[in-house]
Design a protein around this motif. Sequence first.
Motif, mmCIF file in Angstrom:
data_model
loop_
_atom_site.group_PDB
_atom_site.id
_atom_site.type_symbol
_atom_site.label_atom_id
_atom_site.label_comp_id
_atom_site.label_asym_id
_atom_site.label_seq_id
_atom_site.Cartn_x
_atom_site.Cartn_y
_atom_site.Cartn_z
ATOM 1 N N GLN A 1 -67.196 -46.436 -8.024
ATOM 2 C CA GLN A 1 -66.250 -45.310 -8.093
ATOM 3 C C GLN A 1 -65.772 -44.905 -6.699
ATOM 4 O O GLN A 1 -64.603 -44.579 -6.497
ATOM 5 C CB GLN A 1 -66.901 -44.100 -8.763
ATOM 6 C CG GLN A 1 -67.091 -44.251 -10.269
ATOM 7 C CD GLN A 1 -68.090 -43.241 -10.819
ATOM 8 O OE1 GLN A 1 -68.570 -42.373 -10.098
ATOM 9 N NE2 GLN A 1 -68.412 -43.374 -12.097
ATOM 10 N N TRP B 1 -62.104 -44.664 -5.334
ATOM 11 C CA TRP B 1 -61.634 -43.352 -4.854
ATOM 12 C C TRP B 1 -61.055 -43.474 -3.451
ATOM 13 O O TRP B 1 -59.982 -42.951 -3.151
ATOM 14 C CB TRP B 1 -62.824 -42.381 -4.861
ATOM 15 C CG TRP B 1 -62.465 -40.943 -4.653
ATOM 16 C CD1 TRP B 1 -62.210 -40.004 -5.597
ATOM 17 C CD2 TRP B 1 -62.333 -40.272 -3.385
ATOM 18 N NE1 TRP B 1 -61.925 -38.803 -5.021
ATOM 19 C CE2 TRP B 1 -61.989 -38.933 -3.671
ATOM 20 C CE3 TRP B 1 -62.459 -40.673 -2.054
ATOM 21 C CZ2 TRP B 1 -61.779 -37.992 -2.665
ATOM 22 C CZ3 TRP B 1 -62.242 -39.737 -1.045
ATOM 23 C CH2 TRP B 1 -61.911 -38.416 -1.356
ATOM 24 N N GLN C 1 -57.436 -44.713 -2.823
ATOM 25 C CA GLN C 1 -56.260 -43.854 -2.979
ATOM 26 C C GLN C 1 -56.396 -42.528 -2.243
ATOM 27 O O GLN C 1 -55.650 -41.595 -2.468
ATOM 28 C CB GLN C 1 -55.930 -43.663 -4.477
ATOM 29 C CG GLN C 1 -57.093 -43.221 -5.364
ATOM 30 C CD GLN C 1 -57.397 -41.748 -5.245
ATOM 31 O OE1 GLN C 1 -56.558 -40.936 -5.562
ATOM 32 N NE2 GLN C 1 -58.592 -41.431 -4.773
ATOM 33 N N PRO D 1 -56.080 -40.978 1.405
ATOM 34 C CA PRO D 1 -55.605 -41.418 2.719
ATOM 35 C C PRO D 1 -56.427 -40.892 3.899
ATOM 36 O O PRO D 1 -56.529 -41.570 4.914
ATOM 37 C CB PRO D 1 -54.181 -40.861 2.771
ATOM 38 C CG PRO D 1 -54.194 -39.686 1.855
ATOM 39 C CD PRO D 1 -55.168 -40.011 0.776
ATOM 40 N N VAL D 2 -56.990 -39.719 3.768
ATOM 41 C CA VAL D 2 -57.627 -39.089 4.926
ATOM 42 C C VAL D 2 -59.139 -38.976 4.743
ATOM 43 O O VAL D 2 -59.909 -39.282 5.651
ATOM 44 C CB VAL D 2 -57.018 -37.694 5.188
ATOM 45 C CG1 VAL D 2 -57.778 -36.975 6.299
ATOM 46 C CG2 VAL D 2 -55.544 -37.825 5.551
ATOM 47 N N ILE D 3 -59.554 -38.517 3.595
ATOM 48 C CA ILE D 3 -60.984 -38.351 3.334
ATOM 49 C C ILE D 3 -61.527 -39.661 2.762
ATOM 50 O O ILE D 3 -60.932 -40.253 1.864
ATOM 51 C CB ILE D 3 -61.228 -37.209 2.319
ATOM 52 C CG1 ILE D 3 -60.513 -35.924 2.768
ATOM 53 C CG2 ILE D 3 -62.728 -36.973 2.137
ATOM 54 C CD1 ILE D 3 -60.989 -35.353 4.061
ATOM 55 N N LYS E 1 -65.236 -41.555 1.388
ATOM 56 C CA LYS E 1 -66.623 -41.322 0.992
ATOM 57 C C LYS E 1 -67.496 -42.534 1.296
ATOM 58 O O LYS E 1 -67.004 -43.645 1.460
ATOM 59 C CB LYS E 1 -66.684 -41.023 -0.508
ATOM 60 C CG LYS E 1 -65.967 -39.722 -0.880
ATOM 61 C CD LYS E 1 -66.592 -39.067 -2.093
ATOM 62 C CE LYS E 1 -65.891 -39.436 -3.367
ATOM 63 N NZ LYS E 1 -66.385 -38.662 -4.535
ATOM 64 N N ALA F 1 -68.819 -37.471 2.572
ATOM 65 C CA ALA F 1 -67.380 -37.647 2.789
ATOM 66 C C ALA F 1 -67.101 -37.406 4.260
ATOM 67 O O ALA F 1 -67.719 -36.533 4.883
ATOM 68 C CB ALA F 1 -66.586 -36.667 1.931
ATOM 69 N N ILE F 2 -66.200 -38.200 4.809
ATOM 70 C CA ILE F 2 -65.782 -37.986 6.199
ATOM 71 C C ILE F 2 -64.280 -37.742 6.238
ATOM 72 O O ILE F 2 -63.540 -38.165 5.362
ATOM 73 C CB ILE F 2 -66.139 -39.174 7.124
ATOM 74 C CG1 ILE F 2 -65.412 -40.453 6.698
ATOM 75 C CG2 ILE F 2 -67.643 -39.387 7.160
ATOM 76 C CD1 ILE F 2 -65.497 -41.581 7.712
ATOM 77 N N ASP F 3 -63.885 -37.024 7.289
ATOM 78 C CA ASP F 3 -62.474 -36.734 7.523
ATOM 79 C C ASP F 3 -62.023 -37.654 8.654
ATOM 80 O O ASP F 3 -62.496 -37.514 9.786
ATOM 81 C CB ASP F 3 -62.352 -35.257 7.911
ATOM 82 C CG ASP F 3 -60.923 -34.833 8.203
ATOM 83 O OD1 ASP F 3 -60.097 -35.704 8.548
ATOM 84 O OD2 ASP F 3 -60.656 -33.622 8.101
ATOM 85 N N THR F 4 -61.145 -38.584 8.338
ATOM 86 C CA THR F 4 -60.794 -39.589 9.349
ATOM 87 C C THR F 4 -59.854 -39.054 10.426
ATOM 88 O O THR F 4 -59.582 -39.739 11.402
ATOM 89 C CB THR F 4 -60.142 -40.820 8.685
ATOM 90 O OG1 THR F 4 -59.015 -40.391 7.915
ATOM 91 C CG2 THR F 4 -61.141 -41.529 7.779
ATOM 92 N N LEU G 1 -72.463 -34.580 0.254
ATOM 93 C CA LEU G 1 -72.025 -34.088 -1.050
ATOM 94 C C LEU G 1 -73.151 -34.081 -2.079
ATOM 95 O O LEU G 1 -73.319 -33.111 -2.817
ATOM 96 C CB LEU G 1 -70.872 -34.954 -1.571
ATOM 97 C CG LEU G 1 -69.653 -35.068 -0.655
ATOM 98 C CD1 LEU G 1 -68.677 -36.085 -1.223
ATOM 99 C CD2 LEU G 1 -68.978 -33.711 -0.492
ATOM 100 N N LYS G 2 -73.863 -35.188 -2.150
ATOM 101 C CA LYS G 2 -74.873 -35.312 -3.204
ATOM 102 C C LYS G 2 -76.113 -36.001 -2.654
ATOM 103 O O LYS G 2 -75.997 -36.986 -1.918
ATOM 104 C CB LYS G 2 -74.344 -36.187 -4.347
ATOM 105 C CG LYS G 2 -73.245 -35.604 -5.166
ATOM 106 C CD LYS G 2 -72.975 -36.553 -6.317
ATOM 107 C CE LYS G 2 -71.848 -36.015 -7.190
ATOM 108 N NZ LYS G 2 -71.591 -36.920 -8.311
#
Lengths: 499, 800
Positions: free
Chosen positions: B458, B462, B465, B467-469, B471, B657-660, B668-669
């Motif tokens: 998944q 995910w 699609q 573009p910025v974040i 996982k 999750a990372i912010d590119t 997150l989990k």
Amino acid sequence: MSTEISAQTLTFLRRGRPVTLDNVAPDRTLLEVLREDLHCTGTKEGCGEGDCGACTVVLGEAVDGRLEYRAINSCIRLAHSVEGLAVWTVEDLAGDDGELHPAQEAMVQCHGSQCGFCTPGFVMSLFGMYQNTKGGQGIDRPRAQADLSGNLCRCTGYRPILDAAQQMGDLPLPSGCGVNEAATVAALKALPNKKKEATTYLRPTALTELLQLRTAHPQAQVVAGCTDVGLWVTKMHKRFAQVLDVTAVRELRRVEAYPHHIAIGAAVTLTDAYAALVKERPQLKTFAQRFAGLPVRNSGTLGGNVANGSPIGDSMPLLIGLGASVVLMRWDAKRRAVAHRELLLEDLYTGYRTNVMHPDELLAWIKVPRPTAGEHFKAYKISKRFDDDISAVCLAIRTTVTNGVVLDVSVGAGGVAATPVRARQTEAALRGQSWTADTVMAAVAALRAEFQPISDMRASAAYRQTVLGNLLQRYWLESQGLQHINLDTLNAATLEALA
Amino acid sequence: MNARDSNNPATAPVVISSRADAVAPAAEVAEVRPATSVPPASPRAAGVSRFHESARAQVAGGATYIDDIPEVRGTLHAAPVCSNVPHGRLRGMDATAALAVHGVRGVFGASDIPGDPVLAAFAHDEPVFAGETVQFTGQVVAVVVADDVMTARRAARLVKLDIESLPAVLSVHEAHALESYVLPPVHVKRGDAAAALARAPRVLESTFEIGGQEHFYLEGQIAYVLPLEQNQWWVYSSTQHPGEVQHWVSHALGIDNHAVTVECRRMGGGFGGKETQAGHLAVWAAVASRKLQRPVKLRLDRDDDFMVTGKRHPFAYHYRVGFDETGLLCGLDLEMLVNCGFSADLSGPVADRAIFHADNAYFLEDVAISSYRCKTNTQSHTAFRGFGGPQGVIVIERILSDIARELGVDPLDVRLRNLYGIESRNVTHYQMKVEDNILEPLMTTLAGTSGYRQRREQITAWNAQSPVIKKGIALTPVKFGISFTATLFNQAGALVHVYTDGSVQVNHGGTEMGQGLNTKVAAIVADELGIPFERVLSTASDTSKVPNASATAASSGTDLNGRAAQFAARNVRDNLAAFVAGLDLCGAGAVKFEGGQVISPTATRTFEEVVHAAYANRIQLWSDGFYRTPKIHYDKTTLTGRPFYYFAYGAAVTEVAIDTLTGESRVLKVDILHDVGHSINPAIDIGQIEGGFVQGMGWLTTEQLVWNAKGYLATHAPSTYKIPATGDIPEHFKVDLWPEANREDNVHGSKAVGEPPFMLAISVFEALRDAVAQAGGRPQAMNAPGTAEEVLRATSSFAG
């Protein structure tokens, strides 16, 4: 306490009764007074700088006949600032027979204490929440996380403490543990007004009086919430023979709404000031919550943050981006009247922690323009830790785009220069241009070139420059309707839903 | 894993679950009960989630820490005078200005030490106060003593140090190049790594660096020393090792150990930071106290605490690893540079444990490990939860993830491929047979319950699609050796006193730092005597009660002290059983102790009745107990043997999750399955697991220690050094306990729990690297901690 500094009496309300302490020097902290003079050692010192919350106590103030509760850091709060207020420490919550308050009992039941040293601070933050939520009602996990963000625990990993916050409202309130609000308000009213005796800790209640005192005592240390000046005492070991506290001045405790701007008094706490800003622009909610921790926001003032002028203070880039101005006031003895002048916030600063204010001037109001039609405003903060951290970089951008052209733009930046600054070259690269990717890329380059930030323990210069430009890119992407590109506004559930 | 979250603690399987995100909290763990209730009635005290023995006092402000003890009349306060250069010749000290301050009583340094001016540490390489040289910025040269704390601190800043600067070694690479070591290098080999690498189908070579970690115990370091009569001393110390404080103080004062008593009721957190470091404070205060013959308290300001005390050891690695197309390891050559700071302290055993745990869960057939104990001009790094284990585990986990990425396969499969075997491939590189291996079933169970494989798919979809974040996800195991590697420390003593009213006091050599040791020990004693938990009181650690106790460290607190207390209680019980057997003319073995009663074949009496009668008949109602861990042996010269009694196991799945655009990240989990054997207190064990995980997460994400080019620690307060806060906790945070008892004979079938969960957080770092990889970045270039800047550096072209 060895001291040559003369001291005055301090009176506050505790457990419904006045506590009077003689001879409290103006620069002693509330924590020192609690632990050393009152021998109440339940309240702990963890860091002495308002970053860990072990020293949290709750203050109560009568406002319009009701009690307002605020959890604050006692380690950096000057003791005299609680004159005339009610104070609760961790020792004050349990009933006479030892029945625990729900804020305490929930911590026991949820296994929320391990070493126990942070526990009194957490309990007091929980107590503050309890009193502000009609007995702990409706506290969800995000609320618990936000309100406890100023309390650090090194043992538990927080999960049981967050559970306690959410569950304390389900526990019965033992009869001996409740706060009798009416009686407390009455008792506060009955406290003696000792303002006239004040010599070393001056806490005027009217603006004119404040300005006159400022003129009369130019050497006095001006303080508001003391969330920075407190560290001058605890960490830099400064001493103040006389303190002028602005926080009781009625006029300056107001937020006033006008057609085109709101005016925030210099004594309005960060909690209330940010609430007013968020009311105007709801997208600032997360940014507001990330300013320090709740106990600091409850003590510190927006005016103090602005007057202090730290290059990494987070409210100034925001306010500069919003086009805010400041009103400086002084007592004009010749005219026997208050004089004032107003200037754009970015023009207040002249260098690292220096500004244009005259010795007899005080920052009185911050005027923030209200949202205009077509305004797009965002503020971004980058820090090592999400909550309760000082930003490595902060960027606030406001644009008004009409017919595809940037008509108006203001950009405030923090962490990139010796003062909070306005990014004028970047604004110039945008103003009057069509709002397109090419324009934005040109502005990104301008923004990266506009400042020469330093490398320090928070981030390298290269990182700061890179990210400044990237944040402007994010602003562009968001303006194009791209969703879910910002961790601040995402949680696990929404991340899941995207898939 | 079967049925969890049962609401019936009496009949439920022993798998205990804590779900942070669950609507209904798990029974026994987070259930809210009416204010007056106690945990569920149980015939036994152990095995139940009892509240921490001090919880009610802690929440009411009634739990006493050292600084809360009412001060004795005449108490003075000390503050340190610290070096402001990393290396230099101390030519002189001018205390004139400080001594002129009203309220200052004296300034004391190296020349005021009546005994040995060098601390009684194992390597004997650390001065009490800096003498001719200073060796790091923050090294204590003297203490100023004054009537109150702030006067002492202000005056300390007025002391002028005349220091001639010398070249300082600030990086571990520089130290290694100069062969500047605090202890000789150690090499451990099995097989022929060079040959295996030469014939390996594929080889990866890489470097990696990982930062240190400040303990950030909420209660800072503190000692309070009181002179008694005839050159005897009472020391209150916030310490994990009262015996060592006693030893160090007596050594510095030049007196016998018996003249010094050290007491510690509880610490406000320890985490290894109060193992040796507490001793320094006690010695400084004792030297001043002896000179002035007044009680002296030394409580470090938080900034001084950062500047003065040691941290977790930063490591740098260089490795070459061989593997085949299936991901099977064949040959590892690993070099570890250990930043020890200016003195040895505990660096030897810390670096050793990093070697012992460089295998983590995996069989290393041909391996060569070189460990260099580098001397730098920084704080002397010290014990910290995991004690080198995390620095060993993280490097092999990193290697396996990178191999999987090289091969384009799921890292979990590479991990499973390399696990220790049951019948073969089951001997560690230090020649210990792994006899209790549950890694494979534990990891596959967790992979199933957490939905690891579906989620990996998944996430890939995910990310495609988004573009910025981006996982990432990772499952990493831990296998942690339990015992002090120095075999002699694996001993413990306890005293159990039964008073004539049937109430019981237990005292043992362990210390309470929040981990719930006293709660567990009291439960063990209560069960041994068959009495309610509430009848047993744990008292302060005290060197005059149980002597020569080892540090409460190495996760061993309950294993050692719990058993010793059990044996002490058993001795008393045996006395009582024999007494009752005499009354009832039965065998002592037929006398049972349960539910507060003493039951013989012919009579049932309350415990109190029996105690009363036994006292009247002059039966001994108190006893000592002593325990030493069986089976362990270890040859320090060859680094082989069985250093560990058993292993504790666990595994975690973490999704991030990372912010590119910024490099920021969120956890997150988290799903954890951890092995504590048969839990003595599930709530406490889950607390250790969650707390350890979050502390490890901090080490690998936001907790960055930054020394500037002048060797000054720039992150010396919580304003700049960021441990996790409430907002960093994953929304989904689920902990399950493995249901099996310890296969070795350990107290109540339990396993140690303090340190092993810390290493579960390596899954956070590997998940971050997975996200970086999924963002098209260079995960092999990422060092730890994974700050926003580090993640962005690995993700983008930004060079930093």
